[in-house]
Write an enzyme that holds these catalytic residues in place. Structure first.
Site, PDB file in Angstrom:
ATOM      1  N   GLU A  32      20.184  84.188  87.492  1.00  0.00           N
ATOM      2  CA  GLU A  32      20.724  84.763  86.267  1.00  0.00           C
ATOM      3  C   GLU A  32      20.517  83.813  85.087  1.00  0.00           C
ATOM      4  OE1 GLU A  32      24.772  85.948  86.815  1.00  0.00           O
ATOM      5  OE2 GLU A  32      24.252  87.620  88.139  1.00  0.00           O
ATOM      6  N   ARG A  68       3.699 100.976  77.155  1.00  0.00           N
ATOM      7  CA  ARG A  68       2.687 101.948  77.613  1.00  0.00           C
ATOM      8  C   ARG A  68       3.327 103.205  78.207  1.00  0.00           C
ATOM      9  NH1 ARG A  68      -1.987  98.115  80.411  1.00  0.00           N
ATOM     10  NH2 ARG A  68      -1.628  96.292  79.097  1.00  0.00           N
ATOM     11  N   ASP A 123     -13.839  99.796  72.927  1.00  0.00           N
ATOM     12  CA  ASP A 123     -14.082 101.240  72.960  1.00  0.00           C
ATOM     13  C   ASP A 123     -13.900 101.792  71.550  1.00  0.00           C
ATOM     14  OD1 ASP A 123     -11.215 101.832  72.598  1.00  0.00           O
ATOM     15  OD2 ASP A 123     -11.024 101.147  74.670  1.00  0.00           O
ATOM     16  N   LYS A 167     -19.744 102.855  77.276  1.00  0.00           N
ATOM     17  CA  LYS A 167     -20.077 102.835  78.698  1.00  0.00           C
ATOM     18  C   LYS A 167     -21.071 103.935  79.016  1.00  0.00           C
ATOM     19  CE  LYS A 167     -15.626 101.044  80.348  1.00  0.00           C
ATOM     20  NZ  LYS A 167     -14.454 101.306  81.216  1.00  0.00           N
ATOM     21  N   SER A 223      -5.653  91.856  80.251  1.00  0.00           N
ATOM     22  CA  SER A 223      -4.836  91.712  81.458  1.00  0.00           C
ATOM     23  C   SER A 223      -5.713  91.149  82.578  1.00  0.00           C
ATOM     24  CB  SER A 223      -4.218  93.052  81.852  1.00  0.00           C
ATOM     25  OG  SER A 223      -3.392  92.905  82.981  1.00  0.00           O
ATOM     26  N   GLY A 278     -11.390  92.816  83.281  1.00  0.00           N
ATOM     27  CA  GLY A 278     -12.575  93.439  83.859  1.00  0.00           C
ATOM     28  C   GLY A 278     -13.535  93.998  82.826  1.00  0.00           C
ATOM     29  N   THR A 279     -13.004  94.682  81.827  1.00  0.00           N
ATOM     30  CA  THR A 279     -13.850  95.284  80.788  1.00  0.00           C
ATOM     31  C   THR A 279     -14.575  94.214  79.986  1.00  0.00           C
ATOM     32  OG1 THR A 279     -12.402  97.223  80.584  1.00  0.00           O
ATOM     33  CG2 THR A 279     -13.857  96.750  78.739  1.00  0.00           C
TER      34      THR A 279
END
Length: 300
Positions: free
Chosen positions: A36, A91, A161, A184, A214, A217-218
């Site tokens: 805590e 999100r 993108d 892509k 995050s 990958g992109t």
């Protein structure tokens, strides 16, 4: 006005205090053996407006933010402004499936229990701030990112993108570079090609700008493809550097450099968004003064 820095945002809070020309307070934050959180602001009283700077991700930081708000109120703070550099759960802004929690709205409701003002940085969907009943403002990190890369020889600014073109365009305008977005193209069942939509990257110093990195990958796929296409260099930058699952180490292998802002403090968070947050705080304060004057004149 004073600035109070939570454990997730000490450097940014100190930068913000300098930008505003106000006092900075570092509270005592500790963890009990059971996990805590213990919070104490070591002041006799706070007869002032308090700006609390603290992320709401991960969950432990959210709890700390709520406790900091309450501690400031307990010391007599007149108003609380919550600066949440990285707004967790943003999100989940709608119930995508029956039975899901509307997480973003829950977070907003918690923050407004004691806070009259809310400032975020590149929140995933600014529309979630409409749920906040006080003054809310989402700050763009792009001007700070653009200022950082001035004079670095960047020829091409790329969005990951088409939907992220506005952010890249803001950065490109400050730098004075060409702007495009990555597209892509599926070449086979397993092979995907990522390349600029309209601009040739050959012999150019490319900067890929994203809001969140995050797993990376992109960015990794894009950087490798840009190198194949003849880009002189590839640099990646983001507002929120989560860098999960060893992403930073992987990106360093395919990019010439990786940077993030200091919304999440890490090894590469060298770009401060404090100047942009300070502008939002001053703007909110000016708006409140005008509102107060109008209320006095009308007798309300």
């Amino acid at each position: 006005m004073i600035v109070i820095g939570g454990s997730s945002s000490k450097a940014l809070a100190q930068d913000l205090a300098k930008e505003l020309g106000v006092r900075y307070i570092q509270p005592n934050i500790a963890r009990f053996p059971d996990g805590e959180c213990y919070v104490r602001i070591e002041e006799e009283d706070i007869d002032d407006e308090a700006i609390i700077v603290q992320n709401s991700h991960p969950d432990s930081n959210l709890v700390e933010l709520l406790l900091l708000q309450d501690a400031a109120v307990g010391l007599g703070a007149r108003k609380i402004t919550s600066v949440v550099p990285y707004f967790g759960y943003a999100r989940q802004d709608e119930r995508f499936k029956k039975g899901e929690a509307l997480s973003a709205k829950v977070m907003v409701n918690l923050m407004e229990m004691t806070s009259k003002r809310l400032v975020t940085v590149d929140v995933h969907k600014p529309i979630v701030l409409d749920w906040f009943h006080g003054a809310a403002h989402d700050v763009h990190a792009a001007p700070s990112i653009g200022d950082f890369f001035k004079g670095h020889g960047i020829d091409l600014v790329l969005a990951p993108d088409e939907g992220a073109m506005q952010r890249a365009a803001e950065v490109g305008k400050v730098i004075g570079a060409e702007v495009d977005h990555l597209e892509k193209t599926r070449l086979s069942g397993e092979l995907v090609r990522m390349a600029p939509k309209n601009v040739d990257a050959k012999d150019k110093n490319a900067l890929i700008v994203d809001d969140i990195i995050s797993t990376g990958g992109t960015i990794e796929a894009a950087a490798n493809q840009l190198k194949i296409m003849g880009a002189r260099s590839v640099t990646a930058v983001c507002t929120h550097g989560l860098f999960a699952k060893g992403a930073l180490d992987r990106l360093r292998k395919c990019c010439n450099a990786v940077y993030s802002t200091n919304t999440i403090e890490n090894d590469v968070s060298v770009i401060s968004v404090a100047p942009q947050i300070a502008k939002a705080v001053r703007k909110q304060k000016k708006t409140n003064r005008l509102t107060d004057k109008i209320s006095l004149r009308s007798g309300k």
